[in-house]
Design an enzyme around this catalytic site. Structure first.
Site, PDB file in Angstrom:
ATOM      1  N   TYR A 195      -7.525 -19.716  -3.999  1.00 10.60           N
ATOM      2  CA  TYR A 195      -6.892 -19.588  -5.313  1.00 10.60           C
ATOM      3  C   TYR A 195      -7.996 -19.416  -6.333  1.00 10.60           C
ATOM      4  CZ  TYR A 195      -4.308 -20.989  -9.534  1.00 10.60           C
ATOM      5  OH  TYR A 195      -3.737 -21.046 -10.781  1.00 10.60           O
ATOM      6  N   LYS A 252     -14.482 -26.424 -14.743  1.00  8.78           N
ATOM      7  CA  LYS A 252     -14.278 -27.849 -14.446  1.00  8.78           C
ATOM      8  C   LYS A 252     -15.449 -28.747 -14.868  1.00  8.78           C
ATOM      9  CE  LYS A 252     -10.743 -26.896 -10.980  1.00  8.78           C
ATOM     10  NZ  LYS A 252      -9.444 -27.315 -11.474  1.00  8.78           N
ATOM     11  N   ASP A 304     -16.519 -18.137  -6.060  1.00  7.40           N
ATOM     12  CA  ASP A 304     -15.741 -18.930  -7.005  1.00  7.40           C
ATOM     13  C   ASP A 304     -16.154 -20.386  -6.797  1.00  7.40           C
ATOM     14  OD1 ASP A 304     -13.912 -20.511  -8.296  1.00  7.40           O
ATOM     15  OD2 ASP A 304     -12.162 -19.323  -7.712  1.00  7.40           O
TER      16      ASP A 304
HETATM   17  N1  HOZ Z   1      -4.047 -25.556  -9.779  1.00  5.85           N
HETATM   18  C1  HOZ Z   1      -4.826 -26.623 -10.286  1.00  5.85           C
HETATM   19  C2  HOZ Z   1      -5.592 -27.308  -9.217  1.00  5.85           C
HETATM   20  N2  HOZ Z   1      -6.152 -26.506  -8.211  1.00  5.85           N
HETATM   21  C3  HOZ Z   1      -3.950 -27.601 -10.990  1.00  5.85           C
HETATM   22  C4  HOZ Z   1      -4.276 -27.690 -12.401  1.00  5.85           C
HETATM   23  C5  HOZ Z   1      -3.399 -28.659 -13.182  1.00  5.85           C
HETATM   24  O1  HOZ Z   1      -2.249 -28.844 -12.875  1.00  5.85           O
HETATM   25  O2  HOZ Z   1      -3.908 -29.181 -14.141  1.00  5.85           O
END
Ligand code: HOZ
Length: 429
Positions: A145, A268, A240
């Site tokens: 992802y 992050k 990534d």
């Molecule tokens: N898709 C995000 C983690 N891989 C989640 C982000 C969120 O819900 O803050």
């Protein structure tokens, strides 16, 4: 009649006002059932919900909270910086300091640009790779992802996978057709795609440690092969490292594995909990960006002083504490606890960990790719999740998200977690 909890009342209102009641899908708990709680405050390795319930937290705001929640150095950096203004839209010295830090720490990055999220970072890498190579095709991997970028929401992991929408509606078929998707860790598939279409591939984008379908690792030689094929075909290799950057080592996973990508997407940890992303890499590629080159990319809040200050404070504190070494030790202790528990209950569930990232799959089979990750028993995971949550231990509400340890997780947190997980797992069999 039970009194309605404050979280329940807030969720009811949120559902009327916000799609699904949440601002990011995984938070809705659809992967595990039940209702999400609302957070009142967070500190160190713990969070407290609006009903006063305390949890040991292994989500860590999905990765940024590497020191723990609300570390003093980050709070102070934000408040001191805010005294001088919160956004300028004009260059400020902290942007240069951040760039110096990233270029100094991440082996492959010669130039870097700041953005506001990991999604912006990967999106910009893709456009840049296409502009640089003059090619259209992108290769990605099943279950990886890279944010909610149109071209990358194809067989995607994270929330897209959790909610059964790995190929999102709203992405034109003509856009999706430019993304070729391969099973991760499949050497032959990688060789085959380059043999048949190598001259058309602008970029290969990969989470070098895939952490959006749980967590699994590259097989020995796999990333090396990726590097070799990209170089041979003049394809841009994009790592990534939004999750792994500044987490698995000071210079990211690329420092650990010794492979040099052409571009890297970051996010992050680098923002200390504020909205930040960055992308950078080889100078010749980065110089294609506007205003030096023809590839356009911009952002009103990019390089925002508060975000730069928060991120720099967190990175400096990690360096001061040798936080990466501490995380290795905390990770090893945590893993020892999990393995003791699994032995005790007589289950050989697949536990994956690298440094401060982990995942427990409810399958005894090995996990190296999305297909094997999907063998995990999601029903068991849901019961495990709720059992732990009811006892004050909070893991991500999806089998397909990695767990995060932080420097602030102490022995008390880990002991409680071992006791709780042992009790819950024993009750599942
Ligand atoms: N898709 C995000 C983690 N891989 C989640 C982000 C969120 O819900 O803050």
């Amino acid at each position: 009649m039970d009194a309605v909890s404050r979280s329940s009342a807030l969720f009811a209102e949120a559902r009327r006002l916000i799609p699904g009641g949440v601002n990011s899908p995984v938070r809705a708990f659809r992967g595990v059932g039940g209702e999400p709680f609302f957070v009142d405050r967070a500190e160190g390795g713990r969070i407290w919900d609006v009903d006063g319930i305390e949890y040991v937290d292994f989500v860590g705001t999905w990765g940024p909270a590497i020191l723990g929640h609300a570390p003093q150095v980050v709070r102070e950096a934000i408040s001191t910086t805010a005294q001088r203004g919160v956004s300028f839209g004009i260059s400020n010295p902290l942007e240069v300091e951040m760039a110096r830090t990233i270029v100094g720490w991440v082996p492959s990055i010669q130039k870097v640009r700041m953005v506001n999220s990991g999604t912006e970072a990967t999106m910009s890498c893709i456009r840049l790779a296409r502009g640089y190579t003059g090619r259209d095709l992108i290769v990605k991997f099943e279950g990886c992802y890279h944010g909610h970028v149109d071209a990358l929401l194809v067989k995607a992991g994270s929330g897209a996978l959790t909610h059964g929408q790995p190929d999102s509606a709203g992405v034109p078929a003509s856009v999706a057709a430019l993304t070729l998707t391969l099973p991760y860790n499949d050497f032959e598939a990688l060789r085959a795609v380059f043999a048949s279409r190598g001259a058309e591939i602008a970029a290969v984008i990969v989470e070098p440690v895939p952490a959006n379908a749980g967590l699994y690792l590259p097989r020995p030689g796999y990333l090396e092969l990726m590097r070799e094929l990209c170089s041979a075909h003049e394809t841009v290799l994009i790592f990534d490292e939004v999750m792994t950057g500044f987490r698995l080592a000071k210079g990211g996973y690329q420092e650990r594995c010794g492979i040099t990508p052409d571009l890297t997407a970051l996010g992050k940890v680098i923002g200390g909990g504020l909205p930040v992303g960055a992308f950078g890499g080889r100078e010749a590629i980065m110089d294609q960006l506007s205003p030096d080159g023809p590839v356009y990319q911009a952002g009103t809040l990019s390089g925002n002083p508060l975000a730069m200050a928060a991120g720099l404070a967190q990175l400096r504190e990690m360096e001061r504490l040798n936080g990466w070494q501490r995380l290795e030790e905390i990770g090893a202790n945590f893993e020892a606890g999990v393995r003791r528990t699994l032995k005790q209950i007589g289950k050989n569930y697949n536990f994956r960990r690298i440094g401060s990232m982990f995942c427990l799959y409810f399958t005894e089979g090995d996990v190296w790719d999305l297909a094997s990750a999907q063998h995990s028993d999601k029903g068991l995971f849901g019961r495990f999740f709720h059992g732990c949550r009811e006892r004050g231990v909070y893991f991500a509400p999806s089998q397909f998200e990695a767990g995060f340890l932080c420097v602030a997780h102490n022995e008390v947190d880990l002991e409680k977690t071992e006791r709780v997980t042992a009790e819950v797992l024993a009750g599942l069999s």
